[in-house]
Scaffold this motif. Structure first.
Motif, PDB file in Angstrom:
ATOM      1  N   TRP A 237      -0.884 -39.344  19.399  1.00 48.04           N
ATOM      2  CA  TRP A 237      -0.257 -38.021  19.278  1.00 48.04           C
ATOM      3  C   TRP A 237      -1.195 -36.924  19.789  1.00 48.04           C
ATOM      4  N   ARG A 240      -1.215 -36.734  23.572  1.00 48.08           N
ATOM      5  CA  ARG A 240      -0.029 -36.014  24.065  1.00 48.08           C
ATOM      6  C   ARG A 240      -0.243 -34.503  23.941  1.00 48.08           C
ATOM      7  N   GLU A 244      -0.568 -31.690  27.114  1.00 46.82           N
ATOM      8  CA  GLU A 244       0.352 -30.555  27.233  1.00 46.82           C
ATOM      9  C   GLU A 244      -0.386 -29.228  27.410  1.00 46.82           C
ATOM     10  N   ASP A 462       1.945 -42.211  23.500  1.00 53.00           N
ATOM     11  CA  ASP A 462       1.788 -40.906  24.144  1.00 53.00           C
ATOM     12  C   ASP A 462       2.568 -40.809  25.452  1.00 53.00           C
TER      13      ASP A 462
END
Length: 716
Positions: A237, A240, A244, A462
């Protein structure tokens, strides 16, 4: 720290190899098994095959010369006698075991013609007190003695202070961990504090049920599984979230009035219609790369499902948006196959735009390579296809917007990290100069080895995943047959008949050279045998040690239909596409992995003719197959479904080998099992984003505790 400058270099090297760099690494290095040194067992009560500790007096001690030189010692206690055998020994050991000496001896007891025996048992002084806990046996490496490792772990346990990282009140938020819902089979609590669980697992009391330690069902083990799975889910997580934060180029086709977009022109050029699944995943990819957040997507589909045309359409969108695209494949044969196919499709469309498709491989001549590098650097090369040569230091892209990696699991983690880092630094100069932002190209990874759901939840959490779950129309199902090698001559006769009727065939061998250890036919010997058996049929030989030009020539002759049979090693496992080839023979099929067999089978069934895959297996001297080989071959005979094959492959091999990551340095699960612990995985998966949002400091501490230096690998 676990290591220091005062540590012996050999020990330091072994610690590094095992990843034991910090005290917490040592504390989390848990035993493989345990030895019970807490009690003495009378010789007469020891069962055959039992590892036991006896206390006995030496009766005799002699060096025997036959059948080979060895030290044979006979000991006895009040209940019986036992023979100790040492195939390697020193004179000092003979003195230690002189007649009349009383010794404490531990080893595996075997019955035989001469009675009970131990081979190379451990010896201890009788005066030493018996330990009060089971003795741990740890995974170790050359140069790191078990006793030394035990001492290091004991010291680390004293130094480390483990605070709980699970946030207070978490059970009220998502419910208790699933282990608390299990039936209570013992008086001990089911939820153990972390520090107590670790102390116990390193030194369990002798009254514990050994089976619960060995099968990891003990509550202390369950607690460690929860911790490990949570660290793994937090890392995915977090990756990810980190991704971003980067900015990617927005890839949307720039349409001129009255002109079709490049990907629309390609669709009009190719001689087939996309399947519904292909159209769906193209839309998913197009939506992703139209955002300014870097795409990190896995495109998975069975062998022959049409991933290449999807990749070509994605490349068209990138090129139409004014950006370069790079496609990287793990082998030169596969990379060249992509280059030829993509050149045929795209060159007629690109030439009007003053753009080209470039080829980069390690075997290129210097002049050709320099020309290609200039094209890449200037931006003239809109699409760059190649092997790992694409990520070499001297390759400079003008404005790279999309990277496609085929058979991504075949690349090591270091290579993926290198590509990712180089993307950021050299990926998108034009937009970076105008905006000041560090741009990261979008990444599309392709795999013909479908990822089972539990694996996707764990190691690919991810990633966004696109799945092509249907085959193009006209693909004929491949019939799979298992044939024992004693019927080899019969198979050759049938093959001769089929090839003379105009069909083409592959004959795949597992080795290039003779190997005394494996006693397998090699490609060269098989090629010569088949030539002798079928002298009028033209054949080719292909293996990884051939020069690139020679490989290309052989493949071109086979593709054109000039050769009837291609004898090859697994160099043709992926990417080879010859529609007229409808027969596949895999020799010594019992030696291949399941996904590898499925990939090889996928080389046929690409045309309209009925295709067959013959798995020629050998039972060896034993006369029977191993259980693993039986499972693989049975799965191949029972199904053509790549997703079912992947599920069974995961069961047989486990996640490390399945991902091709055992030798890559990736942080794999050490304690949890994806099949039996899915309920714990689901709980950790639900908790991870909550911790990152509401308790970021605890989440970071938890990840550092479990992952340490392996954190970078998970970001690849």
């Amino acid at each position: 720290m676990a290591t220091s400058s005062s540590v012996n270099p050999a020990i330091g090297k072994a610690l590094d190899k095992l990843g034991l760099l910090r005290d917490i690494d040592l504390v989390l290095h848990l035993p493989l098994r345990y030895e019970d040194d807490t009690r003495i067992v009378p010789i007469a009560e020891v069962r055959d095959g039992q590892v036991a500790q006896i206390e006995a007096t030496v009766i005799s001690n002699e060096v025997q010369q036959r059948p080979k030189r060895q030290l044979v010692v006979v000991v006895e206690d009040t209940s019986g006698s036992c023979q100790l055998r040492f195939l390697h020994f020193y004179p000092s050991q003979q003195k230690t075991m002189a007649p009349g000496k009383r010794l404490r001896i531990q080893g595996e007891v075997r019955g035989g013609f001469w009675g009970k025996q131990m081979v190379h048992p451990q010896l201890r002084k009788v005066e030493a007190p018996l330990p009060v806990a089971l003795t741990p046996v740890y995974p170790t490496s050359k140069g790191l003695p078990q006793a030394y490792l035990r001492r290091m772990i004991v010291m680390a346990l004293h130094r480390v202070r483990l605070r709980e990282t699970l946030p207070d009140g978490v059970w009220q938020t998502i419910g208790p961990p699933p282990i608390l819902a299990q039936p209570r089979a013992q008086a001990q609590p089911l939820w153990w504090p972390l520090d107590r669980a670790l102390q116990f697992l390193h030194h369990p009391q002798p009254d514990v049920a050994i089976q619960t330690l060995e099968d990891h069902s003990h509550p202390a083990w369950q607690r460690l599984k929860v911790e490990e799975l949570l660290a793994q889910q937090l890392s995915q997580w977090r990756v990810r979230q980190l991704r971003e934060q980067f900015t990617a180029p927005v890839l949307k086709p720039v349409r001129k009035r009255g002109e079709l977009a490049l990907h629309e022109q390609l669709l009009g050029l190719i001689a087939f219609e996309l399947t519904k699944a292909q159209r769906r995943v193209v839309t998913e990819i197009a939506d992703d790369i139209a955002r300014d957040v870097p795409m990190h997507r896995l495109l998975q589909g069975d062998v022959g499902s049409g991933k290449t045309v999807v990749a070509a359409l994605a490349a068209c969108i990138a090129i139409d948006s004014g950006w370069q695209c790079a496609l990287m494949a793990p082998t030169e044969i596969l990379a060249e196959q992509h280059f030829r196919k993509l050149s045929d499709w795209l060159c007629p469309l690109l030439v009007a735009r003053g753009k080209q498709v470039a080829w980069l491989a390690g075997t290129q001549k210097k002049k050709q390579r320099e020309h290609m590098l200039d094209m890449v650097r200037s931006g003239e090369a809109a699409l760059v296809v190649g092997t790992h040569a694409v990520i070499q230091e001297h390759v400079e892209f003008d404005h790279l917007g999309l990277v496609i990696i085929d058979e991504q699991h075949r690349f090591g983690v270091e290579q993926r990290l290198s590509l990712r880092d180089r993307q950021r630094s050299k990926g998108a100069n034009a937009q970076q100069a105008s905006t000041g932002a560090v741009l990261e190209p979008h990444m599309l990874m392709m795999s013909a080895t479908p990822i089972p759901r539990t694996l996707a939840m764990t190691y690919y959490a991810d990633l966004s995943v696109s799945t092509i779950d249907e085959l193009p129309p006209g693909r004929t199902p491949v019939v799979t047959r298992l044939i024992v090698d004693s019927r080899r001559e019969e198979l050759i006769e049938r093959l001769k008949h089929q090839v003379t009727q105009g069909r083409q065939a592959y004959w795949v061998c597992p080795l290039i050279e003779e190997s005394e250890a494996l006693d397998l036919s090699n490609a060269t010997a098989t090629y010569e045998d088949l030539q002798e058996a079928m002298p009028h049929i033209p054949m080719g030989l292909l293996h990884s040690r051939m020069p690139a030009a020679q490989k290309q020539e052989v493949m071109a002759r086979f593709s054109s239909g000039e050769l009837g049979i291609l004898v090859a090693t697994t160099v043709i496992e992926v990417g080879v596409d010859v529609p007229n080839a409808s027969l596949m023979v895999v020799e010594h099929a019992e030696r291949f992995g399941l996904s590898q067999l499925h990939q090889l089978r996928g080389r046929v069934g690409r045309g309209s003719a009925q295709s067959a895959c013959i798995l020629l297996y050998s039972t060896g001297e034993s006369g029977h197959l191993s259980d693993t080989a039986k499972d693989r071959l049975s799965a191949m005979a029972q199904t053509n479904d790549g997703f079912e094959i992947a599920r069974r492959d995961l069961e047989i091999r486990g996640p490390g080998e399945f991902m091709g990551a055992r030798q890559s340095g990736a942080a794999l699960l050490r304690f949890a099992d994806l099949e039996t612990d899915q309920h714990l995985l689901e709980w950790a998966r639900e908790l991870a984003p909550i911790m990152l949002k509401d308790h970021p400091h605890l989440a970071e501490e938890h990840m550092q505790r479990w992952l340490g230096g392996r954190w970078d690998y998970l970001k690849a």
